[in-house]
Design an enzyme around this catalytic site. Sequence first.
Site, PDB file in Angstrom:
ATOM      1  N   LYS A  36     104.548  60.235   5.575  1.00 19.35           N
ATOM      2  CA  LYS A  36     104.246  59.584   4.282  1.00 19.35           C
ATOM      3  C   LYS A  36     102.971  59.337   4.093  1.00 19.35           C
ATOM      4  CE  LYS A  36     107.660  56.141   5.793  1.00 19.35           C
ATOM      5  NZ  LYS A  36     107.728  54.708   6.439  1.00 19.35           N
ATOM      6  N   PHE A  46      89.210  53.536  12.503  1.00 18.33           N
ATOM      7  CA  PHE A  46      90.608  53.442  12.296  1.00 18.33           C
ATOM      8  C   PHE A  46      90.545  53.032  10.696  1.00 18.33           C
ATOM      9  CE2 PHE A  46      95.128  52.583  11.497  1.00 18.33           C
ATOM     10  CZ  PHE A  46      95.590  53.367  12.507  1.00 18.33           C
ATOM     11  N   ASP A  74      98.194  54.085   6.803  1.00 18.82           N
ATOM     12  CA  ASP A  74      98.757  52.903   7.129  1.00 18.82           C
ATOM     13  C   ASP A  74      98.235  52.514   8.669  1.00 18.82           C
ATOM     14  OD1 ASP A  74     100.184  54.861   8.882  1.00 18.82           O
ATOM     15  OD2 ASP A  74     101.600  53.321   9.447  1.00 18.82           O
ATOM     16  N   GLU A 121      97.599  67.076   3.074  1.00 15.24           N
ATOM     17  CA  GLU A 121      97.672  65.920   4.208  1.00 15.24           C
ATOM     18  C   GLU A 121      96.510  64.589   3.908  1.00 15.24           C
ATOM     19  OE1 GLU A 121      98.980  64.236   6.347  1.00 15.24           O
ATOM     20  OE2 GLU A 121      99.488  65.685   8.168  1.00 15.24           O
ATOM     21  N   ASP A 122      96.892  63.621   4.373  1.00  9.33           N
ATOM     22  CA  ASP A 122      95.660  62.369   3.957  1.00  9.33           C
ATOM     23  C   ASP A 122      94.795  62.599   5.200  1.00  9.33           C
ATOM     24  OD1 ASP A 122      97.677  62.110   6.250  1.00  9.33           O
ATOM     25  OD2 ASP A 122      97.584  59.980   5.793  1.00  9.33           O
ATOM     26  N   ASP A 134      93.151  64.673  12.261  1.00 13.82           N
ATOM     27  CA  ASP A 134      92.354  63.617  13.283  1.00 13.82           C
ATOM     28  C   ASP A 134      92.348  64.531  14.645  1.00 13.82           C
ATOM     29  OD1 ASP A 134      91.992  61.703  15.498  1.00 13.82           O
ATOM     30  OD2 ASP A 134      93.225  60.208  14.660  1.00 13.82           O
TER      31      ASP A 134
HETATM   32  C1  PRP Z   1      99.095  60.931  10.489  1.00 14.41           C
HETATM   33  C2  PRP Z   1      98.621  61.455   9.378  1.00 14.41           C
HETATM   34  C3  PRP Z   1      98.556  62.864   9.818  1.00 14.41           C
HETATM   35  C4  PRP Z   1      98.679  62.824  11.516  1.00 14.41           C
HETATM   36  C5  PRP Z   1      97.084  62.940  11.790  1.00 14.41           C
HETATM   37  O1  PRP Z   1     100.470  60.398  10.129  1.00 14.41           O
HETATM   38  O2  PRP Z   1      99.315  61.423   8.107  1.00 14.41           O
HETATM   39  O3  PRP Z   1     100.036  63.581   9.591  1.00 14.41           O
HETATM   40  O4  PRP Z   1      98.611  61.248  11.625  1.00 14.41           O
HETATM   41  O5  PRP Z   1      96.873  63.025  13.020  1.00 14.41           O
HETATM   42  P1  PRP Z   1      96.620  64.180  14.118  1.00 14.41           P
HETATM   43  O6  PRP Z   1      95.582  65.090  13.455  1.00 14.41           O
HETATM   44  O7  PRP Z   1      96.031  63.542  15.222  1.00 14.41           O
HETATM   45  O8  PRP Z   1      97.938  64.903  14.289  1.00 14.41           O
HETATM   46  P2  PRP Z   1     101.602  59.641  10.950  1.00 14.41           P
HETATM   47  O9  PRP Z   1     102.242  59.979  11.996  1.00 14.41           O
HETATM   48  O10 PRP Z   1     100.530  58.239  11.096  1.00 14.41           O
HETATM   49  O11 PRP Z   1     102.512  59.433   9.861  1.00 14.41           O
HETATM   50  P3  PRP Z   1     102.349  58.824   8.155  1.00 14.41           P
HETATM   51  O12 PRP Z   1     101.819  60.113   7.579  1.00 14.41           O
HETATM   52  O13 PRP Z   1     103.612  58.510   7.985  1.00 14.41           O
HETATM   53  O14 PRP Z   1     101.584  57.827   8.189  1.00 14.41           O
END
Ligand code: PRP
Length: 186
Positions: free
Chosen positions: A48, A157, A164, A104-105, A108
């Site tokens: 999301k 964070f 979120d 992507e948002d 990480d």
């Molecule tokens: C977050 C974000 C990325 C991911 C990045 O998603 O939107 O998809 O984590 O992290 P990484 O590079 O360590 O894999 P989340 O699983 O929190 O879901 P959301 O998008 O619904 O908030």
Amino acid sequence: MVDFSAMEKDLSSILFNEKQIETRVRELGELISRDYSGKNPVVIGILKGSLIFMSDLIRRLTIPLNIDYVAVSSYGRSTDSSGVVRIVKDLDEPIEGRHVLVVEDIVDTGLTLRYLLDNLQSRRPLSVAVCVLLDKPSRRKVDIKPDYCGFEIPDEFVVGYGLDYAENYRNMPFIGILDRSVYEGK
Ligand code: PRP
């Protein structure tokens, strides 16, 4: 001014305000519109988190395009990546022979993107590129570099503008650092 103090009180600081985000999204829009001229890309939002960024970005893209969404789940309610990625909702349309831009948002560890890019590549698109709003390079576990990036950020964070913590704060129009007291001890 809209009053977001009910959520803002949980932040230790604001990292990017509405104006800064708007300016950067406009710049990204110009860049991507130029690069994808004549390519009719399919822009894929990862739900999301990318919801707000995606909707602002595509309104800054001046080229014909299609949109689609994938929903993945990797974090659950924790602040740390588990590395376990699950597709909760797949694309509606095939991407074979298409130019794909993944939105992507945040990237990480890169585990989510790595999984998704491998998955998308197996569907034989013409090209796949990635546009992220926020990049946390210091946390990377796999070698991944977004093609377009809004801002590089430190290992904090962050919430707001789609991001979120435990499904909260996504609707704040700015991005802030969540105060440790909100999640420590949980
Ligand atoms: C977050 C974000 C990325 C991911 C990045 O998603 O939107 O998809 O984590 O992290 P990484 O590079 O360590 O894999 P989340 O699983 O929190 O879901 P959301 O998008 O619904 O908030």
